[in-house]
Scaffold this active site. Structure first.
Site, PDB file in Angstrom:
ATOM      1  N   GLU A 107       0.870  -1.349   0.045  1.00  0.00           N
ATOM      2  CA  GLU A 107       0.087  -0.053  -0.065  1.00  0.00           C
ATOM      3  C   GLU A 107       0.981   1.040  -0.066  1.00  0.00           C
ATOM      4  O   GLU A 107       0.423   2.295   0.859  1.00  0.00           O
ATOM      5  CB  GLU A 107      -1.028   0.087   1.153  1.00  0.00           C
ATOM      6  CG  GLU A 107      -1.951  -1.272   1.071  1.00  0.00           C
ATOM      7  CD  GLU A 107      -2.955  -1.293   0.274  1.00  0.00           C
ATOM      8  OE1 GLU A 107      -3.292  -0.070  -0.633  1.00  0.00           O
ATOM      9  OE2 GLU A 107      -3.174  -2.316  -0.453  1.00  0.00           O
ATOM     10  N   VAL A 108       1.917   1.310  -0.732  1.00  0.00           N
ATOM     11  CA  VAL A 108       2.562   2.450  -0.834  1.00  0.00           C
ATOM     12  C   VAL A 108       2.544   3.280  -2.256  1.00  0.00           C
ATOM     13  O   VAL A 108       3.211   4.163  -2.262  1.00  0.00           O
ATOM     14  CB  VAL A 108       4.318   2.077  -0.511  1.00  0.00           C
ATOM     15  CG1 VAL A 108       4.475   1.680   0.689  1.00  0.00           C
ATOM     16  CG2 VAL A 108       4.801   1.197  -1.624  1.00  0.00           C
ATOM     17  N   THR A 161       0.962   0.539  -7.833  1.00  0.00           N
ATOM     18  CA  THR A 161       0.266   0.308  -8.705  1.00  0.00           C
ATOM     19  C   THR A 161      -0.156   1.689  -9.649  1.00  0.00           C
ATOM     20  O   THR A 161      -0.097   1.641 -10.873  1.00  0.00           O
ATOM     21  CB  THR A 161      -1.283  -0.333  -8.478  1.00  0.00           C
ATOM     22  OG1 THR A 161      -0.953  -1.605  -7.841  1.00  0.00           O
ATOM     23  CG2 THR A 161      -2.126  -0.524  -9.900  1.00  0.00           C
ATOM     24  N   VAL A 162      -0.260   2.809  -8.924  1.00  0.00           N
ATOM     25  CA  VAL A 162      -0.374   4.108  -9.465  1.00  0.00           C
ATOM     26  C   VAL A 162       1.026   4.485 -10.062  1.00  0.00           C
ATOM     27  O   VAL A 162       1.009   4.769 -11.221  1.00  0.00           O
ATOM     28  CB  VAL A 162      -0.435   5.037  -8.325  1.00  0.00           C
ATOM     29  CG1 VAL A 162      -0.480   6.556  -9.059  1.00  0.00           C
ATOM     30  CG2 VAL A 162      -2.115   5.001  -7.914  1.00  0.00           C
ATOM     31  N   GLY A 190       5.771  -5.893  -8.915  1.00  0.00           N
ATOM     32  CA  GLY A 190       5.706  -6.919  -7.896  1.00  0.00           C
ATOM     33  C   GLY A 190       4.532  -6.741  -6.877  1.00  0.00           C
ATOM     34  O   GLY A 190       3.564  -6.210  -6.976  1.00  0.00           O
ATOM     35  N   ALA A 191       4.659  -7.895  -5.741  1.00  0.00           N
ATOM     36  CA  ALA A 191       3.613  -7.881  -4.781  1.00  0.00           C
ATOM     37  C   ALA A 191       4.188  -7.515  -3.399  1.00  0.00           C
ATOM     38  O   ALA A 191       5.226  -8.362  -2.968  1.00  0.00           O
ATOM     39  CB  ALA A 191       3.008  -9.327  -4.888  1.00  0.00           C
ATOM     40  N   ASP A 195      -4.774  -5.496  -9.749  1.00  0.00           N
ATOM     41  CA  ASP A 195      -3.913  -4.156 -10.146  1.00  0.00           C
ATOM     42  C   ASP A 195      -3.894  -4.184 -11.715  1.00  0.00           C
ATOM     43  O   ASP A 195      -3.957  -2.975 -12.372  1.00  0.00           O
ATOM     44  CB  ASP A 195      -2.587  -4.450  -9.597  1.00  0.00           C
ATOM     45  CG  ASP A 195      -2.490  -4.572  -8.271  1.00  0.00           C
ATOM     46  OD1 ASP A 195      -3.493  -3.884  -7.488  1.00  0.00           O
ATOM     47  OD2 ASP A 195      -1.491  -4.996  -7.762  1.00  0.00           O
ATOM     48  N   LYS A 242       1.577  -8.048 -14.321  1.00  0.00           N
ATOM     49  CA  LYS A 242       1.822  -8.551 -12.767  1.00  0.00           C
ATOM     50  C   LYS A 242       1.799  -9.965 -12.555  1.00  0.00           C
ATOM     51  O   LYS A 242       0.984 -10.590 -12.717  1.00  0.00           O
ATOM     52  CB  LYS A 242       0.557  -7.878 -12.088  1.00  0.00           C
ATOM     53  CG  LYS A 242       0.386  -8.173 -10.532  1.00  0.00           C
ATOM     54  CD  LYS A 242       0.644  -7.093  -9.717  1.00  0.00           C
ATOM     55  CE  LYS A 242       0.522  -7.429  -8.265  1.00  0.00           C
ATOM     56  NZ  LYS A 242       0.829  -6.213  -7.202  1.00  0.00           N
TER      57      LYS A 242
END
Length: 204
Positions: free
Chosen positions: A11-12, A15-16, A99-100, A42, A31
């Site tokens: 959550e940083v 994806t954006v 990545g995840a 995503d 992904k």
């Protein structure tokens, strides 16, 4: 050019950031491992945010049902993530790989997200300010630099000049830009950032 995008935690803003890099380079997007949110993954989000007609969204190698670390999500699904079954898509276009979670998130009992990063990839680390984020960013970049990767940094969220300057001075990583808090990351917003990042990315 193949660019792997990782974060210092979950959550940083990976994806954006991925969408902005995809739009700036009109790159393809992949992904490899998606864990959870399969109805609005995503890949779906990136597709919604980019506006160029060149980008191809490639299918996940693994689409896991539970929003957990891939090794745990795979166990719930009754499978094991196998590194040799995660094959980069065949494309002549630039490729952005997301990545995840963070770099050392486990895929299985032996492999981590870092093992998805091939030697010819360039790596972008997305860093977002929170208590402990300097340590997390330095550790992430140091681990990548140990393996001789070309590392760039994108800062995400509210600006923290002292945090950002110490990270850049200690790592020597390439500063590619920052993504501020926005009301919405729609096509127009992503396109605006893509124009801002374009020159830095093309010379990365």
């Amino acid at each position: 050019m193949k660019i792997f995008i990782t974060g210092i935690s979950t959550e940083v803003g990976k994806t954006v950031a991925s969408a902005i890099v995809v739009e700036a380079l009109q790159a393809d997007y992949w992904k490899p491992v998606q864990a959870g949110d399969l109805e609005y993954s995503d890949s779906h989000k990136v597709r919604e945010m980019v506006s160029n007609e060149k980008t191809v969204i490639h299918s996940n190698a693994y689409a896991l049902n539970t929003p957990m670390s891939p090794h745990a999500a795979a166990e719930i699904d009754g499978i094991t993530v196998q590194l040799d079954k995660i094959t980069p898509p065949d494309t002549t276009n630039h490729l952005v790989i997301e990545g995840a979670g963070g770099l050392l998130v486990p895929l299985n009992d032996t492999d981590t997200i870092m093992d998805l990063i091939l030697p010819d990839y360039k790596v972008i680390v997305v860093s977002r300010h929170y208590l402990g984020s300097i340590n997390h960013t330095l550790l992430t970049v140091e681990k990548l630099q140990e393996r001789k990767f070309n590392v760039g940094i994108i800062f995400s969220g509210d600006e923290h000049p002292t945090t950002e300057s110490i990270i850049l001075s200690k790592t020597g990583a390439t500063f590619l830009g920052r993504i501020n808090e926005e009301n919405e990351f729609d096509k127009a917003t992503v396109s605006r950032y893509a124009e801002m990042f374009k020159v830095a990315l093309e010379s990365f």
